[in-house]
Design a protein around this motif. Structure first.
Motif, PDB file in Angstrom:
ATOM      1  N   LEU A  58      38.312  76.537  53.880  1.00  0.00           N
ATOM      2  CA  LEU A  58      37.137  76.440  54.737  1.00  0.00           C
ATOM      3  C   LEU A  58      37.079  77.600  55.731  1.00  0.00           C
ATOM      4  O   LEU A  58      35.995  78.124  56.032  1.00  0.00           O
ATOM      5  CB  LEU A  58      37.143  75.107  55.487  1.00  0.00           C
ATOM      6  CG  LEU A  58      36.925  73.850  54.630  1.00  0.00           C
ATOM      7  CD1 LEU A  58      37.026  72.601  55.482  1.00  0.00           C
ATOM      8  CD2 LEU A  58      35.577  73.905  53.916  1.00  0.00           C
ATOM      9  N   GLU A  59      38.259  77.991  56.229  1.00  0.00           N
ATOM     10  CA  GLU A  59      38.276  79.129  57.161  1.00  0.00           C
ATOM     11  C   GLU A  59      37.803  80.402  56.459  1.00  0.00           C
ATOM     12  O   GLU A  59      37.085  81.217  57.038  1.00  0.00           O
ATOM     13  CB  GLU A  59      39.696  79.329  57.703  1.00  0.00           C
ATOM     14  CG  GLU A  59      40.169  78.238  58.656  1.00  0.00           C
ATOM     15  CD  GLU A  59      39.562  78.373  60.029  1.00  0.00           C
ATOM     16  OE1 GLU A  59      38.903  79.405  60.278  1.00  0.00           O
ATOM     17  OE2 GLU A  59      39.707  77.453  60.848  1.00  0.00           O
ATOM     18  N   GLU A  60      38.195  80.557  55.215  1.00  0.00           N
ATOM     19  CA  GLU A  60      37.797  81.754  54.472  1.00  0.00           C
ATOM     20  C   GLU A  60      36.312  81.724  54.085  1.00  0.00           C
ATOM     21  O   GLU A  60      35.651  82.771  54.069  1.00  0.00           O
ATOM     22  CB  GLU A  60      38.660  81.882  53.217  1.00  0.00           C
ATOM     23  CG  GLU A  60      40.131  82.178  53.516  1.00  0.00           C
ATOM     24  CD  GLU A  60      40.991  82.151  52.267  1.00  0.00           C
ATOM     25  OE1 GLU A  60      42.107  82.686  52.311  1.00  0.00           O
ATOM     26  OE2 GLU A  60      40.527  81.594  51.238  1.00  0.00           O
ATOM     27  N   LEU A  61      35.774  80.547  53.803  1.00  0.00           N
ATOM     28  CA  LEU A  61      34.363  80.432  53.433  1.00  0.00           C
ATOM     29  C   LEU A  61      33.439  80.572  54.636  1.00  0.00           C
ATOM     30  O   LEU A  61      32.312  81.045  54.501  1.00  0.00           O
ATOM     31  CB  LEU A  61      34.112  79.084  52.751  1.00  0.00           C
ATOM     32  CG  LEU A  61      34.738  78.886  51.364  1.00  0.00           C
ATOM     33  CD1 LEU A  61      34.501  77.472  50.869  1.00  0.00           C
ATOM     34  CD2 LEU A  61      34.156  79.903  50.376  1.00  0.00           C
ATOM     35  N   GLY A  62      33.868  80.168  55.813  1.00  0.00           N
ATOM     36  CA  GLY A  62      33.025  80.218  57.003  1.00  0.00           C
ATOM     37  C   GLY A  62      32.161  78.966  57.130  1.00  0.00           C
ATOM     38  O   GLY A  62      32.286  78.005  56.364  1.00  0.00           O
ATOM     39  N   ALA A  63      31.245  78.990  58.111  1.00  0.00           N
ATOM     40  CA  ALA A  63      30.400  77.822  58.381  1.00  0.00           C
ATOM     41  C   ALA A  63      29.377  77.617  57.269  1.00  0.00           C
ATOM     42  O   ALA A  63      28.907  78.562  56.630  1.00  0.00           O
ATOM     43  CB  ALA A  63      29.677  78.000  59.715  1.00  0.00           C
ATOM     44  N   ARG A  64      29.017  76.376  57.060  1.00  0.00           N
ATOM     45  CA  ARG A  64      28.001  76.050  56.062  1.00  0.00           C
ATOM     46  C   ARG A  64      26.618  76.455  56.566  1.00  0.00           C
ATOM     47  O   ARG A  64      26.363  76.523  57.765  1.00  0.00           O
ATOM     48  CB  ARG A  64      28.019  74.552  55.757  1.00  0.00           C
ATOM     49  CG  ARG A  64      29.282  74.069  55.091  1.00  0.00           C
ATOM     50  CD  ARG A  64      29.139  72.618  54.680  1.00  0.00           C
ATOM     51  NE  ARG A  64      28.839  71.775  55.833  1.00  0.00           N
ATOM     52  CZ  ARG A  64      28.606  70.464  55.733  1.00  0.00           C
ATOM     53  NH1 ARG A  64      28.620  69.872  54.552  1.00  0.00           N
ATOM     54  NH2 ARG A  64      28.357  69.758  56.827  1.00  0.00           N
ATOM     55  N   GLU A  65      25.707  76.709  55.637  1.00  0.00           N
ATOM     56  CA  GLU A  65      24.339  77.064  56.001  1.00  0.00           C
ATOM     57  C   GLU A  65      23.651  75.927  56.760  1.00  0.00           C
ATOM     58  O   GLU A  65      22.839  76.173  57.659  1.00  0.00           O
ATOM     59  CB  GLU A  65      23.541  77.405  54.744  1.00  0.00           C
ATOM     60  CG  GLU A  65      24.032  78.659  54.025  1.00  0.00           C
ATOM     61  CD  GLU A  65      23.180  78.985  52.820  1.00  0.00           C
ATOM     62  OE1 GLU A  65      22.216  78.216  52.569  1.00  0.00           O
ATOM     63  OE2 GLU A  65      23.463  79.997  52.136  1.00  0.00           O
ATOM     64  N   GLU A  66      23.988  74.689  56.402  1.00  0.00           N
ATOM     65  CA  GLU A  66      23.386  73.561  57.090  1.00  0.00           C
ATOM     66  C   GLU A  66      23.800  73.516  58.555  1.00  0.00           C
ATOM     67  O   GLU A  66      22.983  73.199  59.441  1.00  0.00           O
ATOM     68  CB  GLU A  66      23.781  72.250  56.402  1.00  0.00           C
ATOM     69  CG  GLU A  66      23.232  72.080  54.994  1.00  0.00           C
ATOM     70  CD  GLU A  66      24.086  72.799  53.959  1.00  0.00           C
ATOM     71  OE1 GLU A  66      25.028  73.509  54.353  1.00  0.00           O
ATOM     72  OE2 GLU A  66      23.810  72.650  52.754  1.00  0.00           O
TER      73      GLU A  66
ATOM     74  N   ALA B 114      21.865  76.240  60.348  1.00  0.00           N
ATOM     75  CA  ALA B 114      20.462  75.855  60.530  1.00  0.00           C
ATOM     76  C   ALA B 114      20.327  74.790  61.620  1.00  0.00           C
ATOM     77  O   ALA B 114      19.382  74.818  62.424  1.00  0.00           O
ATOM     78  CB  ALA B 114      19.891  75.344  59.209  1.00  0.00           C
ATOM     79  N   GLY B 115      21.276  73.856  61.656  1.00  0.00           N
ATOM     80  CA  GLY B 115      21.238  72.829  62.698  1.00  0.00           C
ATOM     81  C   GLY B 115      21.414  73.424  64.087  1.00  0.00           C
ATOM     82  O   GLY B 115      20.730  73.031  65.042  1.00  0.00           O
ATOM     83  N   ALA B 116      22.338  74.381  64.221  1.00  0.00           N
ATOM     84  CA  ALA B 116      22.542  75.047  65.515  1.00  0.00           C
ATOM     85  C   ALA B 116      21.303  75.833  65.920  1.00  0.00           C
ATOM     86  O   ALA B 116      20.927  75.869  67.101  1.00  0.00           O
ATOM     87  CB  ALA B 116      23.770  75.950  65.442  1.00  0.00           C
ATOM     88  N   GLU B 117      20.655  76.480  64.955  1.00  0.00           N
ATOM     89  CA  GLU B 117      19.426  77.220  65.269  1.00  0.00           C
ATOM     90  C   GLU B 117      18.325  76.271  65.732  1.00  0.00           C
ATOM     91  O   GLU B 117      17.570  76.592  66.669  1.00  0.00           O
ATOM     92  CB  GLU B 117      18.973  77.993  64.033  1.00  0.00           C
ATOM     93  CG  GLU B 117      19.879  79.162  63.659  1.00  0.00           C
ATOM     94  CD  GLU B 117      19.436  79.836  62.375  1.00  0.00           C
ATOM     95  OE1 GLU B 117      18.606  79.219  61.652  1.00  0.00           O
ATOM     96  OE2 GLU B 117      19.913  80.944  62.091  1.00  0.00           O
ATOM     97  N   ALA B 118      18.215  75.100  65.091  1.00  0.00           N
ATOM     98  CA  ALA B 118      17.188  74.138  65.485  1.00  0.00           C
ATOM     99  C   ALA B 118      17.445  73.618  66.903  1.00  0.00           C
ATOM    100  O   ALA B 118      16.506  73.475  67.706  1.00  0.00           O
ATOM    101  CB  ALA B 118      17.152  72.977  64.498  1.00  0.00           C
ATOM    102  N   GLN B 119      18.703  73.344  67.236  1.00  0.00           N
ATOM    103  CA  GLN B 119      19.022  72.901  68.588  1.00  0.00           C
ATOM    104  C   GLN B 119      18.695  73.977  69.619  1.00  0.00           C
ATOM    105  O   GLN B 119      18.187  73.684  70.708  1.00  0.00           O
ATOM    106  CB  GLN B 119      20.501  72.517  68.669  1.00  0.00           C
ATOM    107  CG  GLN B 119      20.857  71.257  67.898  1.00  0.00           C
ATOM    108  CD  GLN B 119      22.333  70.927  67.989  1.00  0.00           C
ATOM    109  OE1 GLN B 119      23.129  71.712  68.506  1.00  0.00           O
ATOM    110  NE2 GLN B 119      22.707  69.758  67.483  1.00  0.00           N
TER     111      GLN B 119
END
Length: 330
Positions: free
Chosen positions: A170-178, A181-186
């Motif tokens: 997970l650290e290598e993949l990074g944050a999920r797009e969802e 997008a949720g952080a951008e909406a907030q």
């Protein structure tokens, strides 16, 4: 004797008819029409779009104001503090969004690999201990309790190893797009809340919509204001017009755009230029305030004469004399 008398009477009748005809023709060809009316000015009741306590008033009765002038201010300190709080929240959310977009740092990924390597070593050692315990000779065999303990330790070590392996991926993949997008909406929601607070703060300022003169100051500092409670009554200085009336006989001589000359009793030698801006299409009885030479019960048509008053001589309701030059109509 009778015949010469009859001839004299006929000649007299012709002379009278000729005089009437020429007088009528001269009246119809009169060079001007003079009517009387009153100065009319639009009025505006100025009120805040928001509710609150009046903190400042910057205009007095009779003051001439210009479009864009600040006339009054509400107490918006509470809204200002809320706006500062919303701005701080936006900064926090902006940093969180930036962290999600950038992903994990190389140092964090390296630490996750080290933790996984340690967990793999622990799991390998625990499994080796379990295998050796199972392979002991019967004379040196350990108890079932110790064997179960070693088996549990090996299982926990394997689970810890698998958990850290997934965490590294997970650290290598990074944050999920969802999540991004949720952080951008907030962040957008917080920005909208801040914009609403700033708009409410702006509504706490009463701005003059046009040039005019303050007729009445209705509130004072400390009073509570709301959209239904005006603060000032404003008389607009542009446009000004003379509301007058003409009878049906002269109606055909008045045309839209026709030039007019306006004078008042207070400035009889000063001529104010104007032009016909509106002619009513409906007849009405002469209003009582209008001064005309015709009977007040006669039907007339309303005419509005737009005037140019750069020196601000005309006042609301002031009587005025309007002269239409018929030559200009041609």
């Amino acid at each position: 004797m009778k015949k010469p008398l009859i001839i004299a009477v006929v000649i007299a009748l012709f002379l009278i008819a000729g005089l009437v005809f020429w007088n009528t023709r001269d009246n119809s060809r009169s060079s001007a029409i003079v009517v009387y009316g009153n100065v009319d000015i639009r009025q505006v009741s100025l009120a805040f779009d928001a509710s609150g306590r009046v903190m400042e008033l910057h205009a007095e009765e009779g003051d001439a104001i210009t479009a864009g002038d600040l006339l009054a201010v509400l107490d918006t300190r509470t809204l200002a503090l809320q706006a500062e709080q919303a701005s701080a929240q936006i900064e926090v959310q902006n940093q969180n969004l930036l962290r999600l977009r950038n992903g994990s740092r190389p140092e964090e990924i390296e630490q996750a690999r080290d933790r996984l390597a340690a967990a793999e070593a622990d799991a390998k050692r625990a499994n080796q201990d379990l295998v050796r315990a199972k392979g002991l000779p019967s004379g040196k065999a350990i108890s079932l309790l110790d064997l179960d303990r070693l088996r549990s330790v090996a299982q926990v070590a394997d689970a810890k190893r698998d958990e850290l392996r997934d965490a590294l991926r997970l650290e290598e993949l990074g944050a999920r797009e969802e999540d991004i997008a949720g952080a951008e909406a907030q962040l957008k929601a917080s920005q909208a809340s801040l914009a609403l607070l700033q708009h409410q703060i702006e509504l706490g300022q009463l701005i003059a919509p046009a040039n005019g003169v303050v007729r009445t100051r209705l509130l004072e500092p400390g009073d509570m204001a709301n959209p239904q409670r005006p603060v000032f009554a404003l008389a607009l200085t542009d446009p000004k017009w003379i509301r007058t009336y003409v009878n049906e006989v002269d109606l055909g001589k008045i045309q839209p755009g026709m030039a007019a000359r306006v004078t008042t009793d207070s400035h009889p030698d000063t001529v104010i230029n104007g032009k016909v801006g509106y002619i009513s299409s409906v007849a009405e009885f002469t209003p009582k305030p209008v001064q005309t030479v015709e009977l007040r019960t006669s039907l007339v048509y309303e005419v509005r004469v737009l005037v140019e008053d750069p020196n601000n001589q005309l006042r609301l309701g002031q009587p005025a004399t309007v002269t239409f030059a018929l030559a200009s109509a041609k």
